[in-house]
Design a protein around this motif. Structure first.
Motif, PDB file in Angstrom:
ATOM      1  N   HIS A 160       0.848  -1.197   0.000  1.00  9.49           N
ATOM      2  CA  HIS A 160       0.000   0.000   0.000  1.00  9.49           C
ATOM      3  C   HIS A 160       0.878   1.240   0.000  1.00  9.49           C
ATOM      4  N   LEU A 161       0.733   2.055  -1.033  1.00  7.25           N
ATOM      5  CA  LEU A 161       1.395   3.355  -1.094  1.00  7.25           C
ATOM      6  C   LEU A 161       0.366   4.376  -0.599  1.00  7.25           C
ATOM      7  N   GLY A 162       0.276   4.525   0.713  1.00  4.62           N
ATOM      8  CA  GLY A 162      -0.799   5.281   1.337  1.00  4.62           C
ATOM      9  C   GLY A 162      -1.772   4.323   1.992  1.00  4.62           C
ATOM     10  N   ALA A 163      -2.264   4.686   3.159  1.00  3.40           N
ATOM     11  CA  ALA A 163      -3.081   3.775   3.948  1.00  3.40           C
ATOM     12  C   ALA A 163      -4.565   3.950   3.670  1.00  3.40           C
ATOM     13  N   PRO A 164      -5.342   2.844   3.607  1.00  4.14           N
ATOM     14  CA  PRO A 164      -6.801   2.967   3.619  1.00  4.14           C
ATOM     15  C   PRO A 164      -7.255   3.621   4.918  1.00  4.14           C
ATOM     16  N   SER A 165      -8.515   4.034   4.957  1.00  4.71           N
ATOM     17  CA  SER A 165      -8.979   4.847   6.091  1.00  4.71           C
ATOM     18  C   SER A 165      -9.413   4.041   7.299  1.00  4.71           C
ATOM     19  N   SER A 166      -9.339   2.715   7.244  1.00  3.91           N
ATOM     20  CA  SER A 166      -9.713   1.917   8.412  1.00  3.91           C
ATOM     21  C   SER A 166      -8.962   0.595   8.406  1.00  3.91           C
ATOM     22  N   PRO A 167      -8.694   0.019   9.587  1.00  2.00           N
ATOM     23  CA  PRO A 167      -8.063  -1.303   9.628  1.00  2.00           C
ATOM     24  C   PRO A 167      -8.901  -2.382   8.958  1.00  2.00           C
ATOM     25  N   VAL A 168     -10.231  -2.239   9.010  1.00  2.00           N
ATOM     26  CA  VAL A 168     -11.104  -3.232   8.395  1.00  2.00           C
ATOM     27  C   VAL A 168     -10.958  -3.211   6.877  1.00  2.00           C
ATOM     28  N   VAL A 205     -22.479   7.936  12.072  1.00  2.00           N
ATOM     29  CA  VAL A 205     -21.631   7.385  11.018  1.00  2.00           C
ATOM     30  C   VAL A 205     -20.327   8.176  10.912  1.00  2.00           C
ATOM     31  N   ALA A 206     -20.421   9.515  10.970  1.00  2.00           N
ATOM     32  CA  ALA A 206     -19.214  10.352  10.898  1.00  2.00           C
ATOM     33  C   ALA A 206     -18.278  10.058  12.063  1.00  2.00           C
ATOM     34  N   GLU A 207     -18.850   9.875  13.253  1.00  2.45           N
ATOM     35  CA  GLU A 207     -18.033   9.545  14.422  1.00  2.45           C
ATOM     36  C   GLU A 207     -17.358   8.191  14.250  1.00  2.45           C
ATOM     37  N   ALA A 208     -18.109   7.226  13.690  1.00  2.00           N
ATOM     38  CA  ALA A 208     -17.533   5.905  13.457  1.00  2.00           C
ATOM     39  C   ALA A 208     -16.382   5.985  12.465  1.00  2.00           C
ATOM     40  N   ARG A 209     -16.567   6.775  11.392  1.00  2.00           N
ATOM     41  CA  ARG A 209     -15.502   6.923  10.399  1.00  2.00           C
ATOM     42  C   ARG A 209     -14.256   7.570  11.021  1.00  2.00           C
ATOM     43  N   ALA A 210     -14.480   8.593  11.854  1.00  2.00           N
ATOM     44  CA  ALA A 210     -13.341   9.249  12.514  1.00  2.00           C
ATOM     45  C   ALA A 210     -12.617   8.257  13.423  1.00  2.00           C
ATOM     46  N   GLY A 211     -13.385   7.412  14.108  1.00  2.00           N
ATOM     47  CA  GLY A 211     -12.775   6.399  14.964  1.00  2.00           C
ATOM     48  C   GLY A 211     -11.955   5.398  14.167  1.00  2.00           C
ATOM     49  N   GLU A 212     -12.454   5.030  12.982  1.00  2.00           N
ATOM     50  CA  GLU A 212     -11.716   4.113  12.121  1.00  2.00           C
ATOM     51  C   GLU A 212     -10.394   4.730  11.656  1.00  2.00           C
ATOM     52  N   GLN A 213     -10.410   6.034  11.363  1.00  2.00           N
ATOM     53  CA  GLN A 213      -9.180   6.702  10.947  1.00  2.00           C
ATOM     54  C   GLN A 213      -8.159   6.699  12.082  1.00  2.00           C
ATOM     55  N   ARG A 214      -8.622   6.974  13.297  1.00  2.00           N
ATOM     56  CA  ARG A 214      -7.703   6.938  14.443  1.00  2.00           C
ATOM     57  C   ARG A 214      -7.135   5.536  14.636  1.00  2.00           C
ATOM     58  N   ALA A 215      -7.971   4.534  14.418  1.00  2.00           N
ATOM     59  CA  ALA A 215      -7.504   3.156  14.568  1.00  2.00           C
ATOM     60  C   ALA A 215      -6.459   2.804  13.514  1.00  2.00           C
ATOM     61  N   MET A 216      -6.626   3.349  12.296  1.00  2.00           N
ATOM     62  CA  MET A 216      -5.648   3.071  11.248  1.00  2.00           C
ATOM     63  C   MET A 216      -4.297   3.693  11.603  1.00  2.00           C
ATOM     64  N   LEU A 217      -4.333   4.901  12.140  1.00  2.00           N
ATOM     65  CA  LEU A 217      -3.088   5.533  12.578  1.00  2.00           C
ATOM     66  C   LEU A 217      -2.447   4.734  13.713  1.00  2.00           C
TER      67      LEU A 217
END
Length: 705
Positions: free
Chosen positions: A328-336, A445-457
């Protein structure tokens, strides 16, 4: 659950014997056995006619469950299986897999319209065992109203593949999938339903199960660890270093694989750069033609290419069992989402390499796509107001609501699923049902997406086992350290590129210049915003094809331009290194006639930057700088974004070239900071042509895209 009777036991034993024979025919191995949970799912569908949700890792064999179940149900007199599948690549693989086992499968999708008549005829004479359709096809008026009711009445099994797409909380939620809840509700009680996914945490599992029938749904979950994958994360300082690593090390990665990028532009640029460095690589994106996609997939499967450089368009369902690596050249927005993509590798090999090369621009790209996918309340209400009892095409609706086509189509799907709009022959109509923006739902949904981004980091930074981290993100109770990833066993990859690779990557990224296509047609419906034009733009009012230093999404100059032109960044003179790169672009521009003067756009965002860029180009080219175009009526109205009709309306009649001392009958270089929709430069060029310029050559530092 009640105790099994002798009759039940005999039935299950016979089913197992028949199912095992079908499985061995499907996989082509006489000694094949079921994986844990496979026969349990088959028996639930065939013997008990249940609704089942199967959550198992990629490569476990979910397709075997529905193909074997189809063969058994068909032998017992059931109708064909209706399989809802999200991607063309997935459909192609499933049809091929079915054929190997003697299952007669057909797909109906946008890429095989010429085969729809045959599919209808074969359904009528019952010579189809599995019909694969996209979720979007379920709302095609002709299919929905004429074919689907008959098909539902005959369906022996409904399969919903990649079922996480049903859920708001799924990493790849699609509005059309929400329509499946209504489809399930229309099925007779004796028709079994199977939903499958590899990427669902407990929240998604509960949501999907509820939409399938709640308490009556049987959930079969297994461990999600992929023991063949060797995971790693390598954080490098910049795009040049990441690309240099790929140039230097792609050839040493095992077999053939996939290099994922976050944008189309990055995929195309990286594929080209790697190919120039001697690697057999090609881009695979949403812009790639269907025929070319199919060809590239087959070439990758035959190991005729080293890698496809792909966006998420090459994702769910693509099946190459011996895929050797995923980078991956750049990370997807969630671990899932990341787990889903890396799951393409190592399905039938003992080892496959998976490496993430994150970039500092990742979060900005995540935020852009997250914002673009969320419906806007004001736009939704405007769209509902524009709908009526008479069908209207998307082209007509574009002239009435300020939304680009892709956003308009997405919002129409949302309103359709919510019951406020309906797709019919000839376009879209209003249903008259009351509609209210679900603020709470979209907030969650927006909160869930933000949480997924934090998890990816957090995944990028963790010192714990990376596979265990991904399993925990999916609520896998069997999560445990893998012993193979870079945190468990140490870095298995080189951590730096050679000097030669670094230089090659740097030279490739410094390459400047992209073409800006010219607008040749006025948008349909321009008169609806008071612009009295239609059809072709007269040749003597058009601008010439233009140039820009780079796209904002480019890996090279794009990063520097994103910094300079970011919202909130100070408006400062054009930096010398950027001016030099722009001069390089102009030097390589093969124009028919050299411009005789330079004019700048009256930029409201970056007046200092734009004027200094224009003046600098004029000075170096020894051309007169005539200043900026004048403004009428306060200048352009509105901001960036929106569709062509409204963008044209916002700039029409707003520019004035009458005060510029244009050299009569000579070309003019028109300079801007950023070209987005191209309507600003189109209208500005029209004014310059009408004022006497023989040609207008647009140039901008950046091109949106």
């Amino acid at each position: 659950m009640p105790a099994m009777t002798m009759t039940d036991s005999a039935t299950s034993s016979l089913t197992r014997e028949q199912a095992l024979a079908s499985l061995r025919a499907l996989v082509g191995r006489p000694g094949a056995e079921f994986h844990d949970g496979q026969f349990e799912a088959i028996s639930a569908l065939v013997d008990e006619r249940q609704r089942a949700l199967v959550v198992q890792r990629t490569g476990w064999g979910k397709s075997a469950v529905y193909f074997v179940s189809t063969m058994l149900l068909r032998a017992r007199g059931a109708g064909p299986t209706l399989l809802v599948s999200p991607l063309l690549s997935l459909m192609r693989d499933q049809v091929e897999a079915a054929a190997r086992a003697g299952v007669r499968a057909l797909a109906i999708n946008s890429a095989n319209r010429h085969e729809w008549g045959e599919a209808t005829a074969r359904l009528a004479d019952d010579s189809v065992d599995v019909l694969l359709v996209s979720p979007e096809r379920l709302n095609n008026p002709d299919f929905r109203d004429r074919q689907l009711p008959t098909l539902i009445a005959r369906t022996g099994l409904l399969v919903i593949d990649e079922a996480h797409c049903i859920s708001d909380w799924g990493h790849d939620f699609r509005p059309d999938y929400r329509r499946l809840r209504e489809l399930v509700a229309t099925l007779p009680a004796h028709v079994p339903v199977l939903a499958t996914t590899a990427t669902a945490n407990e929240r998604v599992v509960a949501d999907v199960a509820e939409q399938l029938g709640g308490e009556n749904v049987r959930t079969i979950r297994g461990p999600l660890a992929r023991t063949s994958l060797r995971l790693g994360v390598l954080t490098l300082p910049d795009a040049e270093a990441r690309l240099a690593w790929l140039v230097a090390n792609l050839g040493s990665l095992p077999g053939s694989g996939i290099v994922y990028t976050l944008t189309v532009a990055a995929a195309e640029d990286v594929a080209r750069i790697l190919r120039e460095a001697g690697h057999e690589t090609y881009a695979y994106t949403g812009r790639t033609d269907a025929e070319e996609r199919a060809d590239l997939e087959q070439r990758l499967k035959r190991n005729e290419v080293k890698a496809l450089v792909a966006t998420s368009a090459l994702g769910m369902g693509f099946d190459k069992p011996d895929l050797g690596f995923v980078v991956h050249l750049g990370a997807p927005s969630s671990p899932v989402a990341y787990y889903q993509q890396v799951g393409r590798a190592g399905r039938a090999t003992e080892s496959a390499d998976v490496l993430l090369l994150p970039g500092p621009e990742d979060q900005a790209i995540w935020n852009y796509f997250a914002t673009a996918s969320m419906p806007d309340e004001g736009k939704a209400l405007a769209l509902i107001a524009a709908l009526s009892d008479a069908p209207q095409s998307t082209a007509v609706l574009e002239s009435r609501v300020d939304l680009k086509k892709s956003a308009l189509e997405l919002l129409l799907k949302v309103l359709d699923v919510d019951g406020a709009a309906r797709r019919v022959q000839g376009g879209w109509v209003a249903t008259g049902r009351p509609w209210a923006y679900d603020t709470e739902r979209y907030r969650r949904v927006a909160e869930a997406r933000a949480g997924e981004q934090r998890a990816m980091l957090a995944y990028e930074r963790t010192s714990d086992c990376r596979m265990q981290f991904l399993q925990l993100a999916l609520d896998d109770v069997d999560a445990r350290p893998c012993g193979r990833c870079d945190n468990c066993a140490g870095a298995w990859y080189p951590t730096a590129a050679t000097g030669a690779a670094r230089q090659a990557a740097g030279n490739a990224l410094k390459r400047a210049g992209v073409e800006v296509e010219v607008r040749k047609l006025w948008p349909t419906g321009a008169d609806s915003v008071g612009v009295p034009v239609r059809g072709k733009i007269p040749a003597d009012e058009q601008c010439e094809p233009g140039r820009a230093l780079a796209r904002l999404s480019d890996l090279g100059w794009g990063g520097r331009l994103r910094e300079l032109l970011a919202s909130g960044a100070p408006d400062e003179p054009c930096p010398p290194e950027l001016l030099s790169a722009c001069v390089q672009v102009l030097t390589e521009w093969r124009w028919a006639e050299r411009p005789a003067a330079v004019v700048s756009m009256p930029s409201r965002r970056r007046p200092t930057f734009t004027a200094s860029l224009a003046r600098g180009l004029a000075d170096i080219g020894r051309l007169p700088y005539l200043g900026a175009l004048g403004l009428r009526h306060g200048g352009p109205a509105g901001g960036p974004g929106g569709n062509s009709v409204f963008r044209l309306g916002s700039v029409w009649g707003r520019f004035d070239a009458s005060d510029l001392a244009l050299p009569p009958g000579a070309p003019v270089l028109l300079v801007d900071d950023l070209i987005d929709s191209r309507w600003t430069i189109t209208v500005a060029a029209r004014e310059l042509r009408r004022a006497g310029a023989s040609a207008v050559l647009p140039f901008a530092a950046a091109l949106q895209g």
